[in-house]
Design a protein around this motif. Structure first.
Motif, PDB file in Angstrom:
ATOM      1  N   MET A 196      68.810  48.199  16.798  1.00 36.81           N
ATOM      2  CA  MET A 196      68.800  47.734  15.424  1.00 36.81           C
ATOM      3  C   MET A 196      68.471  46.241  15.400  1.00 36.81           C
ATOM      4  O   MET A 196      68.947  45.465  16.219  1.00 36.81           O
ATOM      5  CB  MET A 196      70.171  47.984  14.796  1.00 36.81           C
ATOM      6  CG  MET A 196      70.230  47.612  13.358  1.00 36.81           C
ATOM      7  SD  MET A 196      71.762  48.275  12.676  1.00 36.81           S
ATOM      8  CE  MET A 196      71.852  47.303  11.247  1.00 36.81           C
ATOM      9  N   THR A 197      67.667  45.849  14.460  1.00 37.53           N
ATOM     10  CA  THR A 197      67.260  44.458  14.344  1.00 37.53           C
ATOM     11  C   THR A 197      68.227  43.704  13.445  1.00 37.53           C
ATOM     12  O   THR A 197      68.525  44.138  12.334  1.00 37.53           O
ATOM     13  CB  THR A 197      65.840  44.359  13.755  1.00 37.53           C
ATOM     14  OG1 THR A 197      64.956  45.090  14.587  1.00 37.53           O
ATOM     15  CG2 THR A 197      65.379  42.933  13.674  1.00 37.53           C
ATOM     16  N   THR A 198      68.693  42.577  13.931  1.00 36.54           N
ATOM     17  CA  THR A 198      69.582  41.724  13.147  1.00 36.54           C
ATOM     18  C   THR A 198      68.726  40.841  12.255  1.00 36.54           C
ATOM     19  O   THR A 198      67.736  40.273  12.717  1.00 36.54           O
ATOM     20  CB  THR A 198      70.420  40.836  14.088  1.00 36.54           C
ATOM     21  OG1 THR A 198      71.107  41.678  14.998  1.00 36.54           O
ATOM     22  CG2 THR A 198      71.386  39.975  13.319  1.00 36.54           C
ATOM     23  N   PRO A 199      69.089  40.694  10.981  1.00 32.67           N
ATOM     24  CA  PRO A 199      68.306  39.826  10.100  1.00 32.67           C
ATOM     25  C   PRO A 199      68.284  38.389  10.618  1.00 32.67           C
ATOM     26  O   PRO A 199      69.253  37.911  11.209  1.00 32.67           O
ATOM     27  CB  PRO A 199      69.038  39.897   8.755  1.00 32.67           C
ATOM     28  CG  PRO A 199      69.856  41.132   8.829  1.00 32.67           C
ATOM     29  CD  PRO A 199      70.189  41.331  10.285  1.00 32.67           C
ATOM     30  N   MET A 200      67.166  37.738  10.388  1.00 33.83           N
ATOM     31  CA  MET A 200      67.005  36.356  10.802  1.00 33.83           C
ATOM     32  C   MET A 200      67.814  35.453   9.873  1.00 33.83           C
ATOM     33  O   MET A 200      67.928  35.708   8.677  1.00 33.83           O
ATOM     34  CB  MET A 200      65.528  35.966  10.726  1.00 33.83           C
ATOM     35  CG  MET A 200      65.214  34.610  11.301  1.00 33.83           C
ATOM     36  SD  MET A 200      63.450  34.213  11.210  1.00 33.83           S
ATOM     37  CE  MET A 200      62.736  35.572  12.092  1.00 33.83           C
ATOM     38  N   MET A 201      68.364  34.391  10.444  1.00 36.86           N
ATOM     39  CA  MET A 201      69.066  33.386   9.657  1.00 36.86           C
ATOM     40  C   MET A 201      68.072  32.746   8.687  1.00 36.86           C
ATOM     41  O   MET A 201      66.925  32.482   9.047  1.00 36.86           O
ATOM     42  CB  MET A 201      69.629  32.313  10.592  1.00 36.86           C
ATOM     43  CG  MET A 201      70.312  31.170   9.878  1.00 36.86           C
ATOM     44  SD  MET A 201      70.887  29.916  11.039  1.00 36.86           S
ATOM     45  CE  MET A 201      72.244  30.791  11.797  1.00 36.86           C
ATOM     46  N   SER A 202      68.504  32.479   7.472  1.00 37.39           N
ATOM     47  CA  SER A 202      67.622  31.833   6.499  1.00 37.39           C
ATOM     48  C   SER A 202      67.487  30.345   6.822  1.00 37.39           C
ATOM     49  O   SER A 202      68.329  29.755   7.501  1.00 37.39           O
ATOM     50  CB  SER A 202      68.167  32.001   5.087  1.00 37.39           C
ATOM     51  OG  SER A 202      69.291  31.159   4.891  1.00 37.39           O
ATOM     52  N   ARG A 203      66.443  29.753   6.307  1.00 30.77           N
ATOM     53  CA  ARG A 203      66.237  28.309   6.501  1.00 30.77           C
ATOM     54  C   ARG A 203      67.363  27.528   5.833  1.00 30.77           C
ATOM     55  O   ARG A 203      67.782  26.487   6.343  1.00 30.77           O
ATOM     56  CB  ARG A 203      64.871  27.893   5.964  1.00 30.77           C
ATOM     57  CG  ARG A 203      63.746  28.500   6.819  1.00 30.77           C
ATOM     58  CD  ARG A 203      62.407  27.905   6.506  1.00 30.77           C
ATOM     59  NE  ARG A 203      62.361  26.492   6.763  1.00 30.77           N
ATOM     60  CZ  ARG A 203      62.047  25.922   7.930  1.00 30.77           C
ATOM     61  NH1 ARG A 203      61.797  26.679   8.976  1.00 30.77           N
ATOM     62  NH2 ARG A 203      61.992  24.624   8.055  1.00 30.77           N
ATOM     63  N   ALA A 204      67.856  28.022   4.694  1.00 34.50           N
ATOM     64  CA  ALA A 204      68.961  27.330   4.011  1.00 34.50           C
ATOM     65  C   ALA A 204      70.227  27.360   4.862  1.00 34.50           C
ATOM     66  O   ALA A 204      70.951  26.358   4.957  1.00 34.50           O
ATOM     67  CB  ALA A 204      69.212  27.966   2.642  1.00 34.50           C
ATOM     68  N   GLU A 205      70.495  28.502   5.501  1.00 39.40           N
ATOM     69  CA  GLU A 205      71.667  28.596   6.382  1.00 39.40           C
ATOM     70  C   GLU A 205      71.502  27.667   7.588  1.00 39.40           C
ATOM     71  O   GLU A 205      72.453  26.987   7.989  1.00 39.40           O
ATOM     72  CB  GLU A 205      71.860  30.039   6.855  1.00 39.40           C
ATOM     73  CG  GLU A 205      72.277  30.991   5.753  1.00 39.40           C
ATOM     74  CD  GLU A 205      72.185  32.444   6.188  1.00 39.40           C
ATOM     75  OE1 GLU A 205      73.103  33.208   5.828  1.00 39.40           O
ATOM     76  OE2 GLU A 205      71.216  32.824   6.880  1.00 39.40           O
ATOM     77  N   ALA A 206      70.294  27.637   8.146  1.00 38.26           N
ATOM     78  CA  ALA A 206      70.031  26.759   9.288  1.00 38.26           C
ATOM     79  C   ALA A 206      70.203  25.298   8.885  1.00 38.26           C
ATOM     80  O   ALA A 206      70.815  24.512   9.614  1.00 38.26           O
ATOM     81  CB  ALA A 206      68.621  27.007   9.833  1.00 38.26           C
TER      82      ALA A 206
END
Length: 150
Positions: free
Chosen positions: A1-11
């Motif tokens: 299962m693929t984990t969603p990528m962190m958003s730029r705002a979260e980063a």
């Protein structure tokens, strides 16, 4: 299962938190990354994609993981939350352009002809100018002139 990528705002939120908690300056990060100060700060706040090398260097300085490195490399949706326009510092830049924008447009057209200053082929810098009556903020916009071609 693929984990969603962190958003730029979260980063960006993690970058700001790590920088603050560790007492690392934006200038120190930019030096380590090997890129201009304003560009580096803007990229780490989510407005420009970083290449893998720069993203890894920035995250190493801040002690952030691979998920942040990955997020910093993604193509952003540029712009800011309209609520941020209420911030006094950001609003003053808006105010300055509202007051001086028409004059700058006229002067650009008079000097260069029909066209615009690029915000893509563009550099911006900030400096302190020490003055007896109080320090001044010097902001330099350096954009390529793009003439309208028909």
């Amino acid at each position: 299962m693929t984990t969603p990528m962190m958003s730029r705002a979260e980063a960006a939120a993690l970058v700001r938190t790590a920088r603050s908690r560790q007492g690392v300056t934006w200038a120190a990060i930019a030096e380590e990354v090997g890129a201009p100060l304003v560009w580096t700060t803007s990229a780490l706040l989510g407005q420009h994609p970083m290449d893998a090398t720069r993203a890894k260097k920035a995250c190493a300085v801040l002690g952030l993981g691979d998920e942040v490195v990955e997020a910093l490399q993604q193509q952003p949706y540029r712009g800011i939350d309209p609520a941020l326009l209420q911030d006094p510092t950001i609003y003053r830049f808006h105010e300055a352009l509202m007051v001086y924008g028409p004059a700058l447009k006229e002067l650009i057209h008079e000097e260069f002809g029909d066209g615009i200053m690029s915000a893509i082929a563009f550099n911006v810098d900030i400096a302190r100018k020490e003055m007896p009556e109080g320090d001044r903020v010097v902001v330099t916009f350096d954009g390529k002139f793009l003439d309208y071609k028909w």
